[in-house]
Design a protein around this motif. Structure first.
Motif, PDB file in Angstrom:
ATOM      1  N   ALA A 130      -1.079  19.676  42.413  1.00  0.00           N
ATOM      2  CA  ALA A 130      -2.512  19.733  42.733  1.00  0.00           C
ATOM      3  C   ALA A 130      -3.282  20.576  41.720  1.00  0.00           C
ATOM      4  O   ALA A 130      -4.481  20.348  41.497  1.00  0.00           O
ATOM      5  N   LEU A 131      -2.602  21.525  41.098  1.00  0.00           N
ATOM      6  CA  LEU A 131      -3.243  22.408  40.102  1.00  0.00           C
ATOM      7  C   LEU A 131      -3.113  21.860  38.683  1.00  0.00           C
ATOM      8  O   LEU A 131      -3.521  22.543  37.731  1.00  0.00           O
ATOM      9  N   GLY A 132      -2.541  20.665  38.525  1.00  0.00           N
ATOM     10  CA  GLY A 132      -2.432  20.073  37.201  1.00  0.00           C
ATOM     11  C   GLY A 132      -1.153  20.396  36.468  1.00  0.00           C
ATOM     12  O   GLY A 132      -1.096  20.241  35.237  1.00  0.00           O
ATOM     13  N   ASP A 133      -0.143  20.836  37.168  1.00  0.00           N
ATOM     14  CA  ASP A 133       1.168  21.166  36.571  1.00  0.00           C
ATOM     15  C   ASP A 133       1.049  22.100  35.361  1.00  0.00           C
ATOM     16  O   ASP A 133       1.484  21.772  34.253  1.00  0.00           O
ATOM     17  N   PRO A 134       0.483  23.287  35.554  1.00  0.00           N
ATOM     18  CA  PRO A 134       0.346  24.215  34.425  1.00  0.00           C
ATOM     19  C   PRO A 134       1.681  24.637  33.833  1.00  0.00           C
ATOM     20  O   PRO A 134       1.766  24.955  32.644  1.00  0.00           O
ATOM     21  N   GLN A 135       2.751  24.650  34.625  1.00  0.00           N
ATOM     22  CA  GLN A 135       4.061  25.101  34.145  1.00  0.00           C
ATOM     23  C   GLN A 135       4.638  24.172  33.084  1.00  0.00           C
ATOM     24  O   GLN A 135       5.596  24.549  32.384  1.00  0.00           O
ATOM     25  N   ALA A 136       4.066  22.983  32.929  1.00  0.00           N
ATOM     26  CA  ALA A 136       4.554  22.031  31.923  1.00  0.00           C
ATOM     27  C   ALA A 136       3.860  22.215  30.576  1.00  0.00           C
ATOM     28  O   ALA A 136       4.180  21.500  29.624  1.00  0.00           O
ATOM     29  N   ARG A 137       2.954  23.184  30.481  1.00  0.00           N
ATOM     30  CA  ARG A 137       2.140  23.333  29.268  1.00  0.00           C
ATOM     31  C   ARG A 137       2.601  24.467  28.366  1.00  0.00           C
ATOM     32  O   ARG A 137       1.905  24.844  27.428  1.00  0.00           O
ATOM     33  N   PHE A 138       3.781  25.032  28.630  1.00  0.00           N
ATOM     34  CA  PHE A 138       4.344  26.073  27.759  1.00  0.00           C
ATOM     35  C   PHE A 138       5.857  26.034  27.883  1.00  0.00           C
ATOM     36  O   PHE A 138       6.406  25.522  28.871  1.00  0.00           O
ATOM     37  N   SER A 139       6.533  26.553  26.864  1.00  0.00           N
ATOM     38  CA  SER A 139       7.995  26.683  26.922  1.00  0.00           C
ATOM     39  C   SER A 139       8.346  27.925  27.727  1.00  0.00           C
ATOM     40  O   SER A 139       7.601  28.913  27.723  1.00  0.00           O
ATOM     41  N   ALA A 158       0.553  32.980  37.792  1.00  0.00           N
ATOM     42  CA  ALA A 158       1.093  33.267  36.468  1.00  0.00           C
ATOM     43  C   ALA A 158       1.129  32.009  35.609  1.00  0.00           C
ATOM     44  O   ALA A 158       0.740  32.034  34.429  1.00  0.00           O
ATOM     45  N   PHE A 159       1.572  30.897  36.184  1.00  0.00           N
ATOM     46  CA  PHE A 159       1.630  29.650  35.419  1.00  0.00           C
ATOM     47  C   PHE A 159       0.231  29.217  34.968  1.00  0.00           C
ATOM     48  O   PHE A 159       0.046  28.752  33.838  1.00  0.00           O
ATOM     49  N   LEU A 160      -0.760  29.361  35.845  1.00  0.00           N
ATOM     50  CA  LEU A 160      -2.132  29.030  35.466  1.00  0.00           C
ATOM     51  C   LEU A 160      -2.614  29.909  34.314  1.00  0.00           C
ATOM     52  O   LEU A 160      -3.199  29.417  33.348  1.00  0.00           O
ATOM     53  N   ALA A 161      -2.365  31.205  34.416  1.00  0.00           N
ATOM     54  CA  ALA A 161      -2.804  32.126  33.365  1.00  0.00           C
ATOM     55  C   ALA A 161      -2.138  31.800  32.040  1.00  0.00           C
ATOM     56  O   ALA A 161      -2.785  31.777  30.984  1.00  0.00           O
ATOM     57  N   PHE A 162      -0.833  31.542  32.064  1.00  0.00           N
ATOM     58  CA  PHE A 162      -0.112  31.259  30.831  1.00  0.00           C
ATOM     59  C   PHE A 162      -0.600  29.953  30.203  1.00  0.00           C
ATOM     60  O   PHE A 162      -0.750  29.864  28.981  1.00  0.00           O
ATOM     61  N   ALA A 163      -0.852  28.940  31.027  1.00  0.00           N
ATOM     62  CA  ALA A 163      -1.331  27.664  30.496  1.00  0.00           C
ATOM     63  C   ALA A 163      -2.733  27.810  29.903  1.00  0.00           C
ATOM     64  O   ALA A 163      -3.004  27.310  28.801  1.00  0.00           O
ATOM     65  N   VAL A 218      -0.146  30.187  26.052  1.00  0.00           N
ATOM     66  CA  VAL A 218       1.096  30.899  25.775  1.00  0.00           C
ATOM     67  C   VAL A 218       2.097  29.931  25.147  1.00  0.00           C
ATOM     68  O   VAL A 218       2.225  28.781  25.566  1.00  0.00           O
ATOM     69  N   GLU A 219       2.809  30.404  24.126  1.00  0.00           N
ATOM     70  CA  GLU A 219       3.827  29.574  23.478  1.00  0.00           C
ATOM     71  C   GLU A 219       5.192  29.716  24.145  1.00  0.00           C
ATOM     72  O   GLU A 219       5.992  28.772  24.130  1.00  0.00           O
ATOM     73  N   LEU A 220       5.464  30.890  24.681  1.00  0.00           N
ATOM     74  CA  LEU A 220       6.730  31.133  25.355  1.00  0.00           C
ATOM     75  C   LEU A 220       6.484  32.051  26.538  1.00  0.00           C
ATOM     76  O   LEU A 220       5.859  33.107  26.400  1.00  0.00           O
ATOM     77  N   ALA A 221       6.974  31.654  27.711  1.00  0.00           N
ATOM     78  CA  ALA A 221       6.889  32.496  28.901  1.00  0.00           C
ATOM     79  C   ALA A 221       8.291  32.944  29.282  1.00  0.00           C
ATOM     80  O   ALA A 221       9.191  32.116  29.448  1.00  0.00           O
ATOM     81  N   VAL A 222       8.470  34.246  29.398  1.00  0.00           N
ATOM     82  CA  VAL A 222       9.733  34.815  29.854  1.00  0.00           C
ATOM     83  C   VAL A 222       9.560  35.123  31.333  1.00  0.00           C
ATOM     84  O   VAL A 222       8.757  35.981  31.708  1.00  0.00           O
ATOM     85  N   LEU A 223      10.312  34.431  32.180  1.00  0.00           N
ATOM     86  CA  LEU A 223      10.115  34.474  33.625  1.00  0.00           C
ATOM     87  C   LEU A 223      11.312  35.134  34.296  1.00  0.00           C
ATOM     88  O   LEU A 223      12.426  34.606  34.246  1.00  0.00           O
ATOM     89  N   GLU A 224      11.089  36.272  34.924  1.00  0.00           N
ATOM     90  CA  GLU A 224      12.141  36.934  35.683  1.00  0.00           C
ATOM     91  C   GLU A 224      12.237  36.295  37.063  1.00  0.00           C
ATOM     92  O   GLU A 224      11.250  36.251  37.809  1.00  0.00           O
ATOM     93  N   VAL A 225      13.399  35.807  37.403  1.00  0.00           N
ATOM     94  CA  VAL A 225      13.627  35.208  38.715  1.00  0.00           C
ATOM     95  C   VAL A 225      13.480  36.271  39.792  1.00  0.00           C
ATOM     96  O   VAL A 225      13.945  37.405  39.646  1.00  0.00           O
ATOM     97  N   GLY A 226      12.848  35.911  40.912  1.00  0.00           N
ATOM     98  CA  GLY A 226      12.646  36.883  41.971  1.00  0.00           C
ATOM     99  C   GLY A 226      13.916  37.166  42.754  1.00  0.00           C
ATOM    100  O   GLY A 226      14.354  38.309  42.869  1.00  0.00           O
ATOM    101  N   MET A 227      14.532  36.120  43.315  1.00  0.00           N
ATOM    102  CA  MET A 227      15.747  36.297  44.109  1.00  0.00           C
ATOM    103  C   MET A 227      16.618  35.062  43.951  1.00  0.00           C
ATOM    104  O   MET A 227      16.154  33.930  44.113  1.00  0.00           O
ATOM    105  N   GLY A 228      17.880  35.282  43.651  1.00  0.00           N
ATOM    106  CA  GLY A 228      18.798  34.166  43.493  1.00  0.00           C
ATOM    107  C   GLY A 228      18.516  33.405  42.219  1.00  0.00           C
ATOM    108  O   GLY A 228      18.587  33.934  41.125  1.00  0.00           O
ATOM    109  N   GLY A 229      18.166  32.142  42.359  1.00  0.00           N
ATOM    110  CA  GLY A 229      17.896  31.306  41.209  1.00  0.00           C
ATOM    111  C   GLY A 229      17.622  29.878  41.630  1.00  0.00           C
ATOM    112  O   GLY A 229      16.551  29.333  41.402  1.00  0.00           O
ATOM    113  N   ARG A 230      18.569  29.247  42.276  1.00  0.00           N
ATOM    114  CA  ARG A 230      18.485  27.832  42.614  1.00  0.00           C
ATOM    115  C   ARG A 230      17.214  27.509  43.388  1.00  0.00           C
ATOM    116  O   ARG A 230      16.524  26.520  43.088  1.00  0.00           O
ATOM    117  N   LEU A 231      16.873  28.316  44.386  1.00  0.00           N
ATOM    118  CA  LEU A 231      15.732  28.046  45.247  1.00  0.00           C
ATOM    119  C   LEU A 231      14.570  28.996  45.008  1.00  0.00           C
ATOM    120  O   LEU A 231      13.608  29.006  45.779  1.00  0.00           O
TER     121      LEU A 231
END
Length: 438
Positions: free
Chosen positions: A36-45, A129-134, A138-151
């Motif tokens: 719904a927000l335009g998939d901002p997470q697809a606009r940066f590595s 965060a994804f909106l701000a980076f897009a 941003v050319e590269l986003a380093v994302l710290e996982v909150g808890m676990g990973g898979r979900l």
């Protein structure tokens, strides 16, 4: 939109309401919202960094290295020390408070317009965060996982690289009862045909990761820091110089971060940077890696604060037994007598954390973070009934005053990230230092 979520310049107002929704693992809700927000997470590595201990330091080091290489870098991390804006950084600078509030409102409005559930606190911040980076290209986003990973909410991205730091028992009610089960959850950030680097100290966790990587088809390299580190030269409270041998080439990297464990985190960050260098980030060369390592700062992690009278407060967000083990190893190497200020949340292994520290301390002041989840100071005191010089003061600010009332030259404060944030603020109010973490 309900009035509680409408037009505010304070992100805490909306986030406080979302925090009441608790933890909801899963990716479907956030994927729908991001569409719904335009998939901002697809606009940066992006790079995903998961693990139990060291993921914050490793992600900070990698972000600093990429920034030193001249890339526009986003860095998303959690939790924060003093203000929520710390969680979203672009080129090392935290997001502006008003802008974050606006992004959170857009996220909540998109969720409500779509007729879906409101996002959780962490989902809303991740989407913001994804909106701000897009929007900031941003050319590269380093994302710290909150808890676990898979979900975890961060795992909606398709990372160009996955990084896994040391794994220990944590959040067993969500991630599983064993190291192998938890490692499999962390392995959820791996991608078929994509590179990944990991530093895993426990054999059961390493085996689980390797099996998962083979099943997924990820190109996983398990790093053994002791094979890279030739020597470490301590530089007192100023940091350390780590001498590495990588592919037969020697290098000496200055590191402001304290503790032997940070040398291991540095190796993992160097390995990650090398993998990125071979994956369309050619400017991440040895010079950039060295410059980023030297420039990296990570407040609240073995952070020494020099008081005007010459005394020192060591702030460390060690909040589990593995973190305390790294802290005690550092203190033993320093050899300086110290007093202890300790407070912890109720879901932590307080006895395994407190006893090794208290046995080394001259005086112990016990407190509790300003959180409904805090372990009462009186309960902590009951763990130390056999030793003298133990004081319980529930209020963190008064506990700090009590701990500083003695002439000790070193005060060690640890146990909870929430507490360390409160103590940083209290110290700045009293002594105008350390600088804000934001």
């Amino acid at each position: 939109m309900p009035a509680a979520f409408h037009l505010t310049t304070n992100p805490d107002v909306v986030l406080a309401r979302l925090e009441a929704l608790g933890i909801r693992l899963g990716l479907d809700r956030l994927r729908t919202l991001l569409t719904a927000l335009g998939d901002p997470q697809a606009r940066f590595s992006s790079v995903l960094v998961a693990g139990t201990n060291g993921k914050g330091s490793t992600s900070a080091l990698l972000a600093a290295m990429a920034g030193a290489a001249g890339y526009r870098v986003g860095h998303y991390t959690s939790p924060h020390l003093e203000s929520v804006e710390e969680r979203i950084r672009i080129d090392g600078r935290p997001i502006e408070r008003g802008r974050l509030a606006g992004l959170i409102e857009r996220v909540v409005a998109a969720a409500e317009a779509d007729g879906g559930e409101l996002p959780t606190y962490f989902e809303a911040l991740t989407a913001a965060a994804f909106l701000a980076f897009a929007e900031d290209a941003v050319e590269l986003a380093v994302l710290e996982v909150g808890m676990g990973g898979r979900l975890d909410a961060t795992n909606v991205v398709e990372p160009v690289l996955s990084v896994i730091t040391p794994i220990s028992l944590e959040h067993r009610e969500y991630l599983g009862p064993t190291l192998a089960a938890i490692a499999r959850e962390k392995a959820g950030i791996l991608r078929r045909g994509r590179p990944a680097v990991a530093w895993v100290e426990e054999l059961a966790a390493e085996r689980a990761l390797l099996i998962a990587a083979e099943e997924i088809g990820a190109e996983l390299c398990v790093v053994e820091p002791e094979l890279w580190i030739e020597s470490v030269e301590p530089l007192g409270w100023a940091g350390q110089e780590v001498h590495l041998v990588v592919a037969g080439e020697r290098s000496a990297l200055r590191l402001h971060l304290l503790g032997e464990h940070q040398a291991g985190n540095l190796v993992l960050a160097v390995a990650a940077a090398a993998a990125l260098h071979g994956a369309d980030f050619p400017r991440l060369n040895p010079a950039a890696i060295a410059a980023g390592a030297a420039a990296c700062r990570w407040p609240g992690r073995l952070e020494p604060v020099e008081l005007p009278d010459g005394r020192r407060v060591l702030l460390d967000a060690a909040h589990n037994p593995a973190g305390v083990a790294a802290l005690t190893a550092f203190l033993d190497a320093q050899g300086d007598p110290f007093d202890l200020l300790f407070g912890v949340l109720g879901d932590k292994q307080a006895d395994e954390m407190l006893l090794p520290l208290a046995s080394r301390a001259r005086q112990v002041v016990l407190t509790q973070p300003s959180s409904p989840r805090a372990r009462p100071a009186a309960e902590l005191a009951a763990l130390l009934t056999a030793r003298p010089h133990v004081h319980a003061e529930p209020d963190p600010a008064r506990a700090l005053d009590l701990a500083l009332a003695t002439p000790s030259s070193l005060l060690v404060a640890c146990g909870s990230i929430v507490l360390i944030g409160e103590l940083r603020t209290a110290l700045r109010q009293r002594f105008n230092l350390p600088p804000s973490a934001a």
